[in-house]
Structure formats: C-alpha cells, structure tokens
Write an enzyme that holds these catalytic residues in place. Structure first.
Site, PDB file in Angstrom:
ATOM      1  N   ALA A   7     -50.595 -35.276   8.156  1.00  0.00           N
ATOM      2  CA  ALA A   7     -51.907 -34.884   7.631  1.00  0.00           C
ATOM      3  C   ALA A   7     -52.972 -35.274   8.645  1.00  0.00           C
ATOM      4  O   ALA A   7     -52.691 -35.984   9.606  1.00  0.00           O
ATOM      5  CB  ALA A   7     -52.185 -35.600   6.313  1.00  0.00           C
ATOM      6  N   LYS A   8     -54.160 -34.797   8.459  1.00  0.00           N
ATOM      7  CA  LYS A   8     -55.295 -35.248   9.273  1.00  0.00           C
ATOM      8  C   LYS A   8     -56.560 -35.001   8.488  1.00  0.00           C
ATOM      9  O   LYS A   8     -56.621 -34.095   7.645  1.00  0.00           O
ATOM     10  CB  LYS A   8     -55.362 -34.478  10.591  1.00  0.00           C
ATOM     11  CG  LYS A   8     -56.091 -35.213  11.687  1.00  0.00           C
ATOM     12  CD  LYS A   8     -55.198 -36.273  12.306  1.00  0.00           C
ATOM     13  CE  LYS A   8     -55.843 -36.996  13.457  1.00  0.00           C
ATOM     14  NZ  LYS A   8     -54.876 -37.891  14.120  1.00  0.00           N
TER      15      LYS A   8
END
Ligand code: NAD
Length: 421
Positions: free
Chosen positions: A111-112
């Site tokens: 994720a980011k």
C-alpha cells in the site's frame, strides 16, 4: 507542477512499474487474468482533508491511501507529504510495496499513502492537525491486520506517533497499527537506519559475488536524508568504503580521498547544506552524475536516472537503487546495453519494510528485540532475497530487476490462486 529543486519527472510512478511488470510476467508466463488482478489496485481511497491553519483559515489538501494487494497479508507502506503526490505516483509506489514485501517473503501486501502538500510551508501544529485529519478520513481502511502505514518522504516518527494516537483513540491502544514509531511508543530498535543498513548488506553480497570489494571502493550517493545519510555512515564505518561525493537538494560535495561522514552528518544536523561542508569541494547536483565511481547510489528521488540527462554518461560499475524508482525504464535499457548492472529498488531498499515487519511482530508479541537481533534478522532476510534474485538472474540470463519481479509476481500470484482467484 515540479517542486523547486526537483528535476522534472520524465516517466515515473505507475508507468515505470507497468513496463517492468510486463517483462517479468512474460518470463514466468503469467496468465492474462492474473496480470489483470496484479496490475490493478485492490482498493483506492481519495480524501479531501480540511485543515485549520494557524491564521484561522481552512485549507483543504487532497490525500490518498491506495492498497495495491493484500493476498499475502495486511497491506503495508509509507505515507508521504509532497506537493507532487498524486494518484499515479501513490499507486506506483503501492505496487512496488507489493513486490517488495513478496520478494522479502514477509507476510504483508503493498500500500502507499500521500498528501499533496508542501510540508515546509506548515507549522508543526498545522502538520499535526493535517496528520490527525488525514488519519480520521482513512482510518476505516487501516488496522494491524488490514493496512499498516509507515514513514516516507517528509514524514517521520513524530508523524507516526500522531497517527498511532489518532487510531488508538478510536480502537484502543494499538501500537501494531503503524510502524516507524518512536522507540518509546513501541518502535523497533534499528528501524531508523534499517533501509541504509539493508542497502549495505545487499552491496556486501554483490561485492563478494562480482569482485568489487567494498573496502576502499569509491561510492557516490545522491541524497543525504534517512537512506543516504545512514548508508554513507555505515559504508564508511563498517565496510571501509570511500564516499567520494554526496548531495542533498541544494547541491553536493566531493572529496577524492573520501568524505568525513560523521563530520558531514553533524554539519547536516545543524541544518546546513551539504554543499557548504568545508571538508570537500562543492559540486552541483548535475556534476554528481559525472563522477567516476564503483557504486552509484541514487537515494533521493524517482526518475533521476533517465535518457535525457545522464543514462548515457554515468560512469560507475553498479547502480544501487536506494530511492524508489530512480531509474526510468528507458534508462534501465540504456544501462543494460552499456553493461552497467542495476540492483533494483525493491531489493536494495527493502530493509525499511523488513524491520517494519519486525516492529509489527514485536508489537503483536508485546516483546522487544535487541538491536543486534534486529540487524541479524535483517541481514538474513535481505541476503536470502538477494541470493534468490542473483540465482534466477543467472539461470534465466535476465537482469536483477526482471528476476526480482519474477520472484515477487510468482509469490503474489500463488497466494491469489490459493485464495481461490
Ligand atoms: P529524506 O527526505 O530523509 O531524504 C531525501 C534526501 O534527498 C535529502 O537529503 C534531500 O535534501 C535530498 N534531495 C531532495 N531533492 C534532491 C535533489 N534534487 N538532488 C539531490 N538531493 C535531493 O528521504 P529518505 O527517507 O531518505 O528517502 C529517499 C528515497 O528513498 C525516497 O525515494 C524514498 O521513497 C526511498 N525509500 C526510503 C525508505 C526509508 O525507510 N526512509 C525506504 C525505502 C525507500
């Protein structure tokens, strides 16, 4: 818009990741439907974040949390504050996190997060209010078994402490909800230096395998922040390498005899630009790329090694990607044709997320590891990943990047299939 001091991004974010994905997917004959799943994010959240500024006005910032894949475990990835943070960049970085965690074989997905903001314009209180508001808006998709943020560009342990506090106020004390925390709030010993240390461990293995001893070798580093600063310190103190040039956003400094890194770190800690360090000759950010060296380590920004500026002229034996996506795909091909190997980002700079995994594990175990244990485990994990990449690259006659992608894709695809996809 390009931020001051930041080179124009030629091709970065999602487009870089996509073209490299195809090469590796072809290598392992990945099914078309699986390519579709793995190319696209699992979940994207975009939020508007209203923040009360110190002068009473309300400013609204756009934030993102993109969960690329969670087949192998909870999503994991940093949150960055940068004026250029946008959907494509965050998605590209989230995707890299999936491959990075899979390549390290740690039980996370990718994720980011990002907020389009220039944090230098904000006071500390404004930064805290922004962080708390952003956390409130995305907290529905966070959690220790769902998605665990960490620091990235312009976010740090203090920002993680605010996220932890905000999350815990809703869910009860939950240190495993975020990593990169201050030690006193459940952070891990060794986390801060982990990315630089991991880069060094990978370089040590490569040095032995390919006959470029680190002892006395010439190293050039772009960036003197978390990654570049710790790497420079560790390489000179623990591996006997000579850091002949290093830079920050304002320019660089070089010294053929090797820079005094502890002195330079003290200078930078006093908020002075690297280029003003008296123990060397000032150079421009462009000159940095022309210095002959054994190891060239971009450890600042994406897209900095590209066809237009330096891919044809870089004079090093190996490029080690400390930053995320520093080499564009076209530059990657040029370097390949020139016989300059590249140790890819999601192998070289995976030390941070690996020690984040140890931090999460310690929080869940409610048991603290020693610094030595953290370093020992990091060395074992990153070296194992390196050996896998090296062997596959040799066996299939491909670059380290393609081999690393192939291993990661295979693992994520297998997890997807076992879950019934
Ligand atoms: P940081 O903000 O601590 O440091 C960045 C450094 O780059 C600073 O010294 C800054 O002055 C310099 N810089 C900025 N623009 C520059 C320019 N135009 N020319 C030369 N130098 C410039 O960031 P960081 O945490 O060290 O991260 C650097 C890179 O490494 C990013 O790509 C990040 O995504 C990646 N990365 C970081 C970690 C981590 O644990 N910190 C982990 C994996 C990957």
């Amino acid at each position: 818009m390009t931020a001051p001091g930041r080179p124009t991004r030629i091709m970065t974010g999602k487009s870089i990741v996509d073209s490299q994905f195809e090469r590796a997917a072809n290598l392992i004959n990945l099914d078309q439907y699986m390519r579709h799943i793995l190319m696209r994010p699992f979940r994207e959240v975009q939020v508007e974040v209203p923040v009360r500024m110190d002068d009473g006005r309300i400013e609204v910032f756009t934030g993102y949390r993109i969960q690329h894949n969670g087949a192998r475990g909870p999503c994991k990835g940093g949150i960055r504050y940068h004026p250029d943070a946008d959907h494509d960049e965050v998605l590209g970085l989230a995707t890299i996190m999936t491959w990075k965690t899979a390549l390290m074989d740690i039980p996370f997905g990718g994720a980011k997060g990002g907020v389009a903001v220039d944090p230098k314009r904000l006071s500390k209180l404004e930064l805290e209010r922004l962080t708390r508001r952003f956390t409130q808006r995305i907290s529905i998709v966070l959690g220790p078994y769902r998605d665990i943020p960490a620091p990235d560009v312009a976010t740090n342990a203090q920002v993680m402490a605010w996220i932890l506090d905000e999350y815990s106020s809703r869910h009860g004390y939950t240190p495993a909800a975020v990593t990169g925390k201050p030690i006193s709030l459940g952070g891990s010993l060794g986390r801060e230096e982990a990315t630089g240390r991991g880069v060094m461990y990978v370089m040590m293995e490569y040095a032995r395998d390919f006959g470029i001893p680190l002892q006395g070798s010439r190293v050039v580093i772009q960036g003197f922040g978390n990654v570049g600063g710790h790497l420079a310190r560790l390489l000179s103190a623990e591996a006997g390498a000579k850091i002949v040039a290093i830079s920050d956003v304002s320019g660089g400094v070089m010294n053929e005899g090797g820079l005094d890194i502890p002195g330079l770190l003290a200078h930078a800690a006093a908020r002075k630009p690297v280029s003003e360090w008296p123990g060397g000759t000032a150079i421009s950010n462009e000159q940095l790329w022309t210095i002959p060296c054994d190891w060239l380590v971009p450890a600042a920004l994406g897209g900095v090694i590209n066809k237009e500026t330096n891919a044809h002229t870089i004079a090093c034996k190996v490029v080690v990607e400390g930053a995320n996506e520093p080499t564009t795909p076209t530059a990657d091909l040029i370097l390949e044709q020139r016989g300059i190997p590249v140790i890819p980002d999601f192998l070289a700079n995976a030390g941070g997320v690996t020690v984040s995994y140890y931090e999460w594990a310690q929080n869940l175990q409610q048991y603290r590891w020693t610094h030595e244990q953290v370093n020992r485990e990091l060395k074992a994990t990153i070296t194992k990943a390196y050996v896998g990449v090296r062997d596959l690259a040799k066996q299939r006659g491909v670059t380290f990047r393609t081999a690393a992608y192939a291993i990661a894709l295979q693992r994520v695809a297998e997890a997807e299939r076992l879950r019934g996809n």
